[in-house]
Design a protein around this motif. Structure first.
Motif, PDB file in Angstrom:
ATOM      1  N   LEU A 172      12.414  61.954  87.549  1.00  0.00           N
ATOM      2  CA  LEU A 172      12.862  61.352  86.295  1.00  0.00           C
ATOM      3  C   LEU A 172      12.679  59.841  86.287  1.00  0.00           C
ATOM      4  N   VAL A 173      13.127  59.183  87.352  1.00  0.00           N
ATOM      5  CA  VAL A 173      13.104  57.719  87.397  1.00  0.00           C
ATOM      6  C   VAL A 173      11.676  57.184  87.528  1.00  0.00           C
ATOM      7  N   ILE A 174      10.967  57.640  88.562  1.00  0.00           N
ATOM      8  CA  ILE A 174       9.609  57.135  88.777  1.00  0.00           C
ATOM      9  C   ILE A 174       8.648  57.729  87.762  1.00  0.00           C
ATOM     10  N   GLY A 175       8.871  58.994  87.355  1.00  0.00           N
ATOM     11  CA  GLY A 175       8.019  59.596  86.336  1.00  0.00           C
ATOM     12  C   GLY A 175       8.111  58.859  85.017  1.00  0.00           C
ATOM     13  N   ALA A 176       9.342  58.480  84.603  1.00  0.00           N
ATOM     14  CA  ALA A 176       9.512  57.705  83.371  1.00  0.00           C
ATOM     15  C   ALA A 176       8.832  56.345  83.497  1.00  0.00           C
ATOM     16  N   TYR A 177       8.899  55.758  84.679  1.00  0.00           N
ATOM     17  CA  TYR A 177       8.211  54.482  84.943  1.00  0.00           C
ATOM     18  C   TYR A 177       6.697  54.652  84.796  1.00  0.00           C
ATOM     19  N   GLY A 232       9.314  63.205  94.642  1.00  0.00           N
ATOM     20  CA  GLY A 232       9.566  63.634  93.280  1.00  0.00           C
ATOM     21  C   GLY A 232       8.812  62.802  92.266  1.00  0.00           C
ATOM     22  N   GLY A 233       8.739  61.493  92.493  1.00  0.00           N
ATOM     23  CA  GLY A 233       7.989  60.625  91.591  1.00  0.00           C
ATOM     24  C   GLY A 233       6.494  60.717  91.787  1.00  0.00           C
ATOM     25  N   GLU A 234       6.071  60.983  92.993  1.00  0.00           N
ATOM     26  CA  GLU A 234       4.643  61.041  93.317  1.00  0.00           C
ATOM     27  C   GLU A 234       3.926  62.177  92.598  1.00  0.00           C
ATOM     28  N   ILE A 235       4.517  63.339  92.562  1.00  0.00           N
ATOM     29  CA  ILE A 235       3.805  64.521  92.108  1.00  0.00           C
ATOM     30  C   ILE A 235       3.416  64.435  90.640  1.00  0.00           C
ATOM     31  N   GLY A 236       4.330  63.924  89.781  1.00  0.00           N
ATOM     32  CA  GLY A 236       4.007  63.806  88.370  1.00  0.00           C
ATOM     33  C   GLY A 236       3.012  62.710  88.093  1.00  0.00           C
ATOM     34  N   SER A 237       3.187  61.557  88.729  1.00  0.00           N
ATOM     35  CA  SER A 237       2.282  60.427  88.532  1.00  0.00           C
ATOM     36  C   SER A 237       0.876  60.769  89.014  1.00  0.00           C
ATOM     37  N   ASN A 238       0.805  61.425  90.156  1.00  0.00           N
ATOM     38  CA  ASN A 238      -0.473  61.782  90.749  1.00  0.00           C
ATOM     39  C   ASN A 238      -1.229  62.784  89.884  1.00  0.00           C
ATOM     40  N   THR A 239      -0.531  63.827  89.436  1.00  0.00           N
ATOM     41  CA  THR A 239      -1.173  64.854  88.618  1.00  0.00           C
ATOM     42  C   THR A 239      -1.625  64.287  87.281  1.00  0.00           C
ATOM     43  N   ALA A 240      -0.778  63.465  86.660  1.00  0.00           N
ATOM     44  CA  ALA A 240      -1.142  62.849  85.381  1.00  0.00           C
ATOM     45  C   ALA A 240      -2.384  61.976  85.536  1.00  0.00           C
ATOM     46  N   GLY A 275       3.958  62.472  83.068  1.00  0.00           N
ATOM     47  CA  GLY A 275       4.362  62.125  84.427  1.00  0.00           C
ATOM     48  C   GLY A 275       5.766  62.595  84.744  1.00  0.00           C
ATOM     49  N   SER A 276       6.719  62.274  83.869  1.00  0.00           N
ATOM     50  CA  SER A 276       8.107  62.686  84.098  1.00  0.00           C
ATOM     51  C   SER A 276       8.282  64.181  83.882  1.00  0.00           C
ATOM     52  N   GLY A 277       7.571  64.737  82.888  1.00  0.00           N
ATOM     53  CA  GLY A 277       7.713  66.160  82.594  1.00  0.00           C
ATOM     54  C   GLY A 277       7.194  67.035  83.710  1.00  0.00           C
TER      55      GLY A 277
END
Length: 452
Positions: free
Chosen positions: A82-87, A140-148, A375-377
């Motif tokens: 949530l935090v890093i994904g929103a970022y 948790g933040g890595e996976i969404g940012s990386n995939t996006a 990213g967050s989703g």
């Protein structure tokens, strides 16, 4: 300018967008691999870490405490998503990925250097839990940012193959961690492996941190890159409203990833399973895990490539069905034979079958989410499913074997999860650009298509 004019302008400007080069895929892949190497090395050395931080006269109690600490890293995954994904959704994929890499670097060094319980007492397990929670937050933040990033940096016709490198990087991490386990187990007597050998595995991961940061610093930004997709509404809705409209995708994604998480973490339990249940050497368990992960890497990439041509739905549904049919007979053979050959061959085969759908599924889930919450989703869906089942799978399997006395307990657990996942996969809508132009599967035809 109208919505359709903006979309046309975006289409025209795609040619001017940054080109996804091999080194960019390598940067994302290597970084993600290191994240998972660190996180999963703990699982491979759960027994040894239990001895260091949770000494007990009862081997079962020591192992359960060690696995509980492993599970602590899953608690902070959704928060990191949530935090890093929103970022990542607001500021950019690149800064989010650099932040994650820095955090995981600090955590992996800390994990390698925490003194044992015999030296600092209760502070040792407390520090181990804190390090695990920091790792979970970062991952948790890595996976969404990386995939996006991988999805947005790819051309539409190659999204499946490109995003499949995210899943393949997890396999690469497992192969690296398993290979280190094999080498250390073969080169060191059990007493030295127990005393400090497991720390070497963490330090080897830490040694790659400068190279990974250098690679990631060269990544292009993709957050504001135009996409070749359906136009979005002129009035931008809130992220919460977009998430509500995507509820079907989110729920089905949670179910599929929960099923996949159970399978994945049962496979990472094989080194412990080999020693604690089958009474085989640790080396055999590490070789089995490594074999399964190698075939899994090939399968993930092949599945992603194939989904670009025949569609995500077909690869997901038929690929998971093949895995589902193979689970019980393969585990039965492993537990009856109780041999090195059966364990290695069985896990290798199941690893390939289980990995077939994930290059395809990751791409499908990511491209079905609006870009402003991608990213967050994606990270939240992934992290919540893993927090709920990844952190508990090894505990549940260990407990099931203990209370039932049956070595087949892991197979029934995986079979139940894969069956539920099969239903969810059948309800997923097709999202591959090539298939959307040709028509979708009969079951998916009645479901909505969500544009990225």
């Amino acid at each position: 300018m109208s919505v359709w004019s903006k979309a046309a302008a975006g289409q025209a400007s795609l040619a001017d967008a940054p080109v996804l080069r091999r080194r960019h895929i390598a940067a994302a892949t290597i970084g993600n691999a290191l994240e998972f190497y660190d996180f999963l090395t703990y699982a491979f050395f759960a027994i040894q870490i239990g001895h260091a931080f949770f000494p007990s006269g009862n081997a079962y109690a020591s192992l359960m405490l060690s696995l509980a600490t492993f599970g602590a890293g899953f608690v902070t995954r959704p928060l990191g998503a949530l935090v890093i994904g929103a970022y990542a959704d607001r500021v950019g994929r690149k800064p989010a990925m650099l932040l994650c890499f820095t955090l995981i670097g600090a955590a992996i060094v800390a994990m390698a250097l925490i003194p044992p319980y015999s030296a600092i007492g209760i502070a040792a397990p407390i520090l181990a839990v804190v390090a695990r929670m920091a790792q979970g937050f970062s991952l948790g933040g890595e996976i969404g940012s990386n995939t996006a990033f991988l999805l947005e940096a790819s051309v539409p016709g190659k999204r499946g193959l490109t995003v499949s490198w995210q899943g393949a990087s997890q396999g690469l991490a497992l192969v690296a961690a398993g290979s280190v386990g094999v080498i250390l187990s073969a080169a060191m007597p059990a007493s030295l492996l127990d005393a400090y050998g497991w720390r070497i595995a963490f330090l080897l991961g830490a040694a790659t941190l400068p190279f990974g940061l250098w690679l990631r610093s060269s990544l292009p930004e993709t957050l504001h890159r135009p996409e070749a997709s359906l136009p979005t509404p002129a009035a931008r809705s809130t992220r919460i409203a977009q998430a509500r409209r995507s509820w079907r995708v989110i729920v089905l994604g949670l179910v599929v990833l929960a099923a996949g998480t159970i399978s994945s973490y049962v496979f990472t339990y094989m080194a412990t399973f080999a020693q604690d249940t089958l009474r085989l050497p640790a080396l055999v368990g590490f070789v089995a895990e490594t074999g399964g992960n190698i075939t899994g890497i090939v399968a993930v990439l092949f599945g992603g490539w194939l989904s670009d041509r025949i569609g995500r739905w077909r690869v997901n549904v038929w690929g998971n069905l093949a895995y589902l049919v193979a689970i019980l007979p393969t585990f039965w053979w492993i537990t009856e034979a109780r041999s090195a050959f059966a364990l290695i061959a069985g896990v290798t085969a199941l690893g390939g079958l289980s990995g077939l759908i994930y290059g395809s599924f990751y791409a499908g889930l990511a491209e079905s989410l609006p870009k402003s919450i991608r990213g967050s989703g994606f990270g939240t869906v992934y992290s919540v499913s893993i927090a709920a089942f990844g952190g508990t799978t090894q505990l549940v399997v260990t407990w099931l074997i203990h209370v039932t006395g049956s070595a087949l307990a892991p197979a029934w657990y995986v079979l139940a999860a894969a069956s539920v996942g099969q239903v969810a996969l059948m309800l997923m809508a097709e999202s591959a650009p090539a298939r959307l132009a040709m028509g979708r599967s009969p079951i998916a035809e009645s479901l909505p298509v969500v544009a990225g």
